[in-house]
Design an enzyme around this catalytic site. Structure first.
Site, PDB file in Angstrom:
ATOM      1  NE  ARG A 238      -4.221  -1.543   0.338  1.00  0.00           N
ATOM      2  CZ  ARG A 238      -4.357  -2.653  -0.407  1.00  0.00           C
ATOM      3  NH1 ARG A 238      -3.421  -2.985  -1.268  1.00  0.00           N
ATOM      4  NH2 ARG A 238      -5.444  -3.406  -0.280  1.00  0.00           N
ATOM      5  CD  GLU A 267      -3.295   3.414  -4.802  1.00  0.00           C
ATOM      6  OE1 GLU A 267      -4.324   2.740  -5.018  1.00  0.00           O
ATOM      7  OE2 GLU A 267      -2.234   2.917  -4.408  1.00  0.00           O
ATOM      8  CG  HIS A 286      -3.736  -0.606  -6.205  1.00  0.00           C
ATOM      9  ND1 HIS A 286      -3.960  -0.009  -4.999  1.00  0.00           N
ATOM     10  CD2 HIS A 286      -3.676  -1.943  -5.935  1.00  0.00           C
ATOM     11  CE1 HIS A 286      -4.045  -0.909  -4.038  1.00  0.00           C
ATOM     12  NE2 HIS A 286      -3.872  -2.105  -4.589  1.00  0.00           N
TER      13      HIS A 286
HETATM   14  C1  DGY Z   1      -5.545  -6.299  -2.557  1.00  0.00           C
HETATM   15  O1  DGY Z   1      -6.216  -7.306  -2.788  1.00  0.00           O
HETATM   16  O2  DGY Z   1      -5.349  -5.892  -1.411  1.00  0.00           O
HETATM   17  C2  DGY Z   1      -4.950  -5.599  -3.720  1.00  0.00           C
HETATM   18  O3  DGY Z   1      -4.244  -4.487  -3.371  1.00  0.00           O
HETATM   19  C3  DGY Z   1      -6.017  -5.272  -4.721  1.00  0.00           C
HETATM   20  O4  DGY Z   1      -6.213  -6.382  -5.470  1.00  0.00           O
END
Ligand code: DGY
Length: 319
Positions: A238, A267, A286
């Site tokens: 993240r 984002e 992402h």
């Molecule tokens: C998640 O699943 O946490 C990813 O970042 C998005 O697919």
């Protein structure tokens, strides 16, 4: 009897919607953009269950209004968009979608590593812009990946899958994680080390840790300063785990070689963001789990979680 109401906050695989329609009244936000917050708040008021994306913040404000809510099924393995303890206090079940996206996300982490190390987007632009005039021994030379040392921060399922790929590249693997991972160590030869050791000794570093109070801004000036000048930094966790200003300085001042970033603090990231002006940054929107297969399975699993609870059963992948 009145059917329960399920709110699905984005258009997802139709089989997932079909499954829920068997027992519930389903509303899908069909637009290809996140629900505006006020719309989400209003619709949450009616919902028995919400099938959410990481773009929806499920916090106190939502929960205070969503009096009918029994569960939130997040279509992601990460769940930093959900106030899980506030949900638990109210007896609201929260589920995520582990496993089904592991291999897709590990593929993308490795793709970013290779792309940044070997300057693939830069080389692609070079050809498209008509700059290729002759072969040259130094043209777009990058960094080796094969037989180097990979440092994995956050050895969960995705970390282990990245380690398996690294094994195929004959890499030494170091990892840092709260707990030791015996099986991964046996399967891949990965060695647990302190974070500073990992940063100092790895040729490349992949960050996969979930975003928590402990991991927020985990990678800052101090951490980048410990990495090798030839190293690539990849973030598929993240954006909140990285101090972006510190990363910018490390890249601009050539303290590290390059970065492959799938996630950002904010984002969508602005195209004017300083990091995106650097030639040694490979930026993605992402898309860690974005294969058709993984996204279909994620939708199905999120829906199956809701279907199971609505039928009086247990959730399949509760937090
Ligand atoms: C998640 O699943 O946490 C990813 O970042 C998005 O697919």
């Amino acid at each position: 009897m009145k059917k329960p109401k399920v709110l699905i906050t984005r258009k997802i695989a139709s089989e997932a919607v079909d499954l829920l329609q068997q027992t519930a009244e389903v509303e899908v936000w069909e637009e290809d953009r996140p629900m505006p917050r006020d719309v989400f708040l209003a619709k949450a008021e009616e919902a028995t269950a919400i099938l959410s994306m990481l773009t929806e913040k499920v916090d106190e404000e939502v929960l205070a209004r969503a009096k009918q809510l029994r569960m939130v099924a997040n279509m992601a393995v990460g769940y930093d968009n959900i106030d899980v303890s506030a949900c638990k206090k109210r007896g609201i079940i929260v589920t995520n979608t582990p496993d089904v996206l592991t291999e897709a996300t590990a593929d993308l982490a490795f793709a970013l590593l290779l792309a940044a190390a070997r300057r693939i987007p830069e080389a692609n632009r070079f050809v498209l812009e008509g700059k290729w005039t002759s072969w040259s021994p130094t043209l777009l030379a990058g960094q080796s990946v094969y037989q180097t040392t990979l440092g994995i921060i956050g050895m969960g399922r995705i970390g282990e899958a990245v380690a398996m790929r690294a094994k195929g590249f004959a890499m030494n693997i170091l990892y840092h994680n709260r707990s030791r991972k015996q099986e991964a160590e046996e399967q891949t030869g990965a060695v647990w080390v302190e974070l500073d050791t990992l940063l100092r000794e790895s040729d490349h570093v992949v960050l996969l840790t979930p975003l928590t109070a402990e991991t927020r801004l985990l990678m800052g000036e101090r951490e980048f300063a410990r990495m090798k000048q030839t190293s690539v930094f990849v973030n598929v966790s993240r954006g909140g785990t990285v101090d972006e200003q510190a990363l910018y300085r490390a890249l601009a001042e050539k303290q590290i070689w390059a970065a492959g970033l799938d996630v950002f603090q904010e984002e969508p990231v602005s195209p004017n963001h300083p990091l995106l002006q650097l030639p040694n940054v490979v930026a993605l929107p992402h898309i860690g789990s974005a294969t058709i297969q993984a996204r279909t399975e994620m939708a199905r699993l999120a829906a199956a979680n809701i279907a199971s609870v609505l039928a009086g059963g247990e959730p399949l992948t509760a937090l």
